[in-house]
Scaffold this motif. Structure first.
Motif, PDB file in Angstrom:
ATOM      1  N   ALA A   9       0.829  -1.203   0.000  1.00  0.00           N
ATOM      2  CA  ALA A   9       0.000   0.000   0.000  1.00  0.00           C
ATOM      3  C   ALA A   9       0.867   1.258   0.000  1.00  0.00           C
ATOM      4  CB  ALA A   9      -0.940  -0.002   1.203  1.00  0.00           C
ATOM      5  N   VAL A  10       1.908   1.238   0.815  1.00  0.00           N
ATOM      6  CA  VAL A  10       2.808   2.394   0.879  1.00  0.00           C
ATOM      7  C   VAL A  10       3.574   2.537  -0.437  1.00  0.00           C
ATOM      8  CG1 VAL A  10       4.824   3.352   2.079  1.00  0.00           C
ATOM      9  CG2 VAL A  10       2.979   2.325   3.388  1.00  0.00           C
ATOM     10  N   LEU A  11       3.935   1.407  -1.049  1.00  0.00           N
ATOM     11  CA  LEU A  11       4.624   1.432  -2.340  1.00  0.00           C
ATOM     12  C   LEU A  11       3.739   2.077  -3.405  1.00  0.00           C
ATOM     13  CD1 LEU A  11       6.916   0.675  -4.295  1.00  0.00           C
ATOM     14  CD2 LEU A  11       5.893  -1.597  -4.478  1.00  0.00           C
ATOM     15  N   LYS A  12       2.484   1.692  -3.454  1.00  0.00           N
ATOM     16  CA  LYS A  12       1.557   2.275  -4.436  1.00  0.00           C
ATOM     17  C   LYS A  12       1.443   3.783  -4.249  1.00  0.00           C
ATOM     18  CE  LYS A  12      -1.195  -1.871  -5.069  1.00  0.00           C
ATOM     19  NZ  LYS A  12      -2.456  -2.550  -4.779  1.00  0.00           N
ATOM     20  N   GLN A  13       1.347   4.209  -2.972  1.00  0.00           N
ATOM     21  CA  GLN A  13       1.237   5.645  -2.706  1.00  0.00           C
ATOM     22  C   GLN A  13       2.509   6.374  -3.120  1.00  0.00           C
ATOM     23  OE1 GLN A  13      -1.562   7.312  -1.749  1.00  0.00           O
ATOM     24  NE2 GLN A  13      -0.307   9.086  -2.261  1.00  0.00           N
ATOM     25  N   ALA A  14       3.660   5.779  -2.857  1.00  0.00           N
ATOM     26  CA  ALA A  14       4.930   6.405  -3.240  1.00  0.00           C
ATOM     27  C   ALA A  14       5.039   6.512  -4.755  1.00  0.00           C
ATOM     28  CB  ALA A  14       6.100   5.597  -2.674  1.00  0.00           C
ATOM     29  N   MET A  15       4.515   5.510  -5.465  1.00  0.00           N
ATOM     30  CA  MET A  15       4.529   5.566  -6.926  1.00  0.00           C
ATOM     31  C   MET A  15       3.632   6.696  -7.428  1.00  0.00           C
ATOM     32  SD  MET A  15       4.469   1.493  -7.645  1.00  0.00           S
ATOM     33  CE  MET A  15       4.873   1.376  -9.371  1.00  0.00           C
ATOM     34  N   LYS A  16       2.478   6.876  -6.796  1.00  0.00           N
ATOM     35  CA  LYS A  16       1.574   7.967  -7.168  1.00  0.00           C
ATOM     36  C   LYS A  16       2.224   9.319  -6.891  1.00  0.00           C
ATOM     37  CE  LYS A  16      -2.697   5.427  -6.375  1.00  0.00           C
ATOM     38  NZ  LYS A  16      -3.865   5.268  -5.489  1.00  0.00           N
ATOM     39  N   ASP A  17       2.970   9.383  -5.782  1.00  0.00           N
ATOM     40  CA  ASP A  17       3.636  10.631  -5.399  1.00  0.00           C
ATOM     41  C   ASP A  17       4.914  10.880  -6.196  1.00  0.00           C
ATOM     42  OD1 ASP A  17       1.652  10.879  -3.512  1.00  0.00           O
ATOM     43  OD2 ASP A  17       2.905  10.200  -1.839  1.00  0.00           O
ATOM     44  N   GLU A  21      13.079   7.692  -4.740  1.00  0.00           N
ATOM     45  CA  GLU A  21      13.945   7.110  -3.708  1.00  0.00           C
ATOM     46  C   GLU A  21      13.155   6.199  -2.780  1.00  0.00           C
ATOM     47  OE1 GLU A  21      16.368   9.168  -0.256  1.00  0.00           O
ATOM     48  OE2 GLU A  21      17.246   9.592  -2.224  1.00  0.00           O
ATOM     49  N   ARG A  22      11.986   6.634  -2.389  1.00  0.00           N
ATOM     50  CA  ARG A  22      11.116   5.839  -1.519  1.00  0.00           C
ATOM     51  C   ARG A  22      10.647   4.566  -2.239  1.00  0.00           C
ATOM     52  NH1 ARG A  22       8.473   6.773   3.166  1.00  0.00           N
ATOM     53  NH2 ARG A  22       6.346   6.034   3.379  1.00  0.00           N
ATOM     54  N   VAL A  23      10.266   4.704  -3.507  1.00  0.00           N
ATOM     55  CA  VAL A  23       9.836   3.555  -4.312  1.00  0.00           C
ATOM     56  C   VAL A  23      10.962   2.531  -4.388  1.00  0.00           C
ATOM     57  CG1 VAL A  23       9.253   2.808  -6.655  1.00  0.00           C
ATOM     58  CG2 VAL A  23       8.096   4.785  -5.663  1.00  0.00           C
ATOM     59  N   SER A  24      12.174   3.005  -4.586  1.00  0.00           N
ATOM     60  CA  SER A  24      13.327   2.112  -4.685  1.00  0.00           C
ATOM     61  C   SER A  24      13.509   1.297  -3.401  1.00  0.00           C
ATOM     62  CB  SER A  24      14.581   2.928  -4.978  1.00  0.00           C
ATOM     63  OG  SER A  24      15.725   2.132  -4.899  1.00  0.00           O
ATOM     64  N   THR A  25      13.430   1.949  -2.263  1.00  0.00           N
ATOM     65  CA  THR A  25      13.602   1.272  -0.978  1.00  0.00           C
ATOM     66  C   THR A  25      12.469   0.284  -0.730  1.00  0.00           C
ATOM     67  OG1 THR A  25      14.737   3.207  -0.084  1.00  0.00           O
ATOM     68  CG2 THR A  25      13.886   1.625   1.502  1.00  0.00           C
ATOM     69  N   LEU A  26      11.245   0.672  -1.050  1.00  0.00           N
ATOM     70  CA  LEU A  26      10.106  -0.221  -0.846  1.00  0.00           C
ATOM     71  C   LEU A  26      10.187  -1.439  -1.764  1.00  0.00           C
ATOM     72  CD1 LEU A  26       7.412   2.550  -0.444  1.00  0.00           C
ATOM     73  CD2 LEU A  26       8.180   0.972   1.336  1.00  0.00           C
ATOM     74  N   ARG A  87      20.992   6.345   5.255  1.00  0.00           N
ATOM     75  CA  ARG A  87      20.179   6.803   6.387  1.00  0.00           C
ATOM     76  C   ARG A  87      18.737   7.069   5.959  1.00  0.00           C
ATOM     77  NH1 ARG A  87      24.663   9.744   7.522  1.00  0.00           N
ATOM     78  NH2 ARG A  87      25.941   8.798   9.124  1.00  0.00           N
ATOM     79  N   ARG A  88      18.557   7.610   4.750  1.00  0.00           N
ATOM     80  CA  ARG A  88      17.196   7.837   4.256  1.00  0.00           C
ATOM     81  C   ARG A  88      16.483   6.503   4.031  1.00  0.00           C
ATOM     82  NH1 ARG A  88      19.872  11.951   1.258  1.00  0.00           N
ATOM     83  NH2 ARG A  88      19.804  10.649  -0.613  1.00  0.00           N
ATOM     84  N   GLU A  89      17.209   5.494   3.563  1.00  0.00           N
ATOM     85  CA  GLU A  89      16.617   4.164   3.392  1.00  0.00           C
ATOM     86  C   GLU A  89      16.222   3.581   4.747  1.00  0.00           C
ATOM     87  OE1 GLU A  89      18.992   1.478   1.056  1.00  0.00           O
ATOM     88  OE2 GLU A  89      18.768   2.691  -0.755  1.00  0.00           O
ATOM     89  N   ILE A  90      17.067   3.805   5.757  1.00  0.00           N
ATOM     90  CA  ILE A  90      16.757   3.332   7.110  1.00  0.00           C
ATOM     91  C   ILE A  90      15.446   3.949   7.591  1.00  0.00           C
ATOM     92  CG2 ILE A  90      17.466   3.457   9.543  1.00  0.00           C
ATOM     93  CD1 ILE A  90      20.385   3.198   8.521  1.00  0.00           C
ATOM     94  N   GLU A  91      15.262   5.246   7.333  1.00  0.00           N
ATOM     95  CA  GLU A  91      14.033   5.923   7.760  1.00  0.00           C
ATOM     96  C   GLU A  91      12.801   5.275   7.140  1.00  0.00           C
ATOM     97  OE1 GLU A  91      14.359  10.079   6.884  1.00  0.00           O
ATOM     98  OE2 GLU A  91      16.113  10.332   8.169  1.00  0.00           O
ATOM     99  N   VAL A  92      12.882   4.927   5.849  1.00  0.00           N
ATOM    100  CA  VAL A  92      11.750   4.294   5.174  1.00  0.00           C
ATOM    101  C   VAL A  92      11.485   2.915   5.775  1.00  0.00           C
ATOM    102  CG1 VAL A  92      10.911   3.354   2.978  1.00  0.00           C
ATOM    103  CG2 VAL A  92      12.102   5.556   3.017  1.00  0.00           C
TER     104      VAL A  92
END
Length: 161
Positions: A9-17, A21-26, A87-92
């Motif tokens: 669900a979070v991946l889909k939202q990140a793709m829409k947004d 970087e977030r999509v990559s980590t997810l 560190r940003r990947e850790i946050e995700v």
């Protein structure tokens, strides 16, 4: 909602947004989960519906630890840009992990696990660690907890350590 569905669900939202970087980590998280599923099938566990939430939490904890080590190595090598990316990947990843227990809570959890298992000596350390892992996966660093359990059991039976 189970962990796998939450990640998707979070991946889909990140793709829409359009947050690349977030999509990559997810996607890395999903790949690790799928790898675990494949490993379970390869181990002859035909009844497995895939890895459960406990397995996903263990995967996320491992991913976090790997990125912390990488960030440290990048800092030592003078690559602050790469350390910051880790560190940003850790946050995700940490968004999906439960709150980490503080030192007092870990100490109480160890005492509870020792009581629950009836541990009396260092030989019972495996039972205590198993109890902690079943209850607190993703909430504590078991690499740090192991020596604490050992110390506590050695205090209870000093002649066996």
């Amino acid at each position: 909602m189970d962990m796998r569905a939450k990640v998707n669900a979070v991946l889909k939202q990140a793709m829409k947004d359009k947050d690349a970087e977030r999509v990559s980590t997810l996607r890395l998280i999903n790949a690790a989960i799928k790898d675990k599923d494949i490993a379970a099938r390869g181990a002859g566990d035909d009844e497995a519906q895939g890895c459960g939430d406990g397995d996903v939490l263990a995967i996320l904890g491992k991913m976090t630890k790997q990125r912390q080590e990488s960030a440290r190595a990048y800092e030592e090598g003078g690559r602050l840009d790469l350390a910051e990316r880790e560190r940003r990947e850790i946050e995700v990843i940490e968004e999906f992990l439960p709150k980490q227990l503080d030192e007092d809570e870990v100490s109480k959890a160890i005492g509870t696990a020792i009581s629950a298992t009836g541990a009396q000596s260092i030989r019972d350390m495996g039972k205590v660690m198993g109890e902690l892992k079943s209850r607190y996966t993703g909430q504590m660093d078991f690499g740090k907890v192991g020596p604490m359990v050992k110390d506590r059991l050695c205090q209870a039976a000093p002649g066996q350590c």
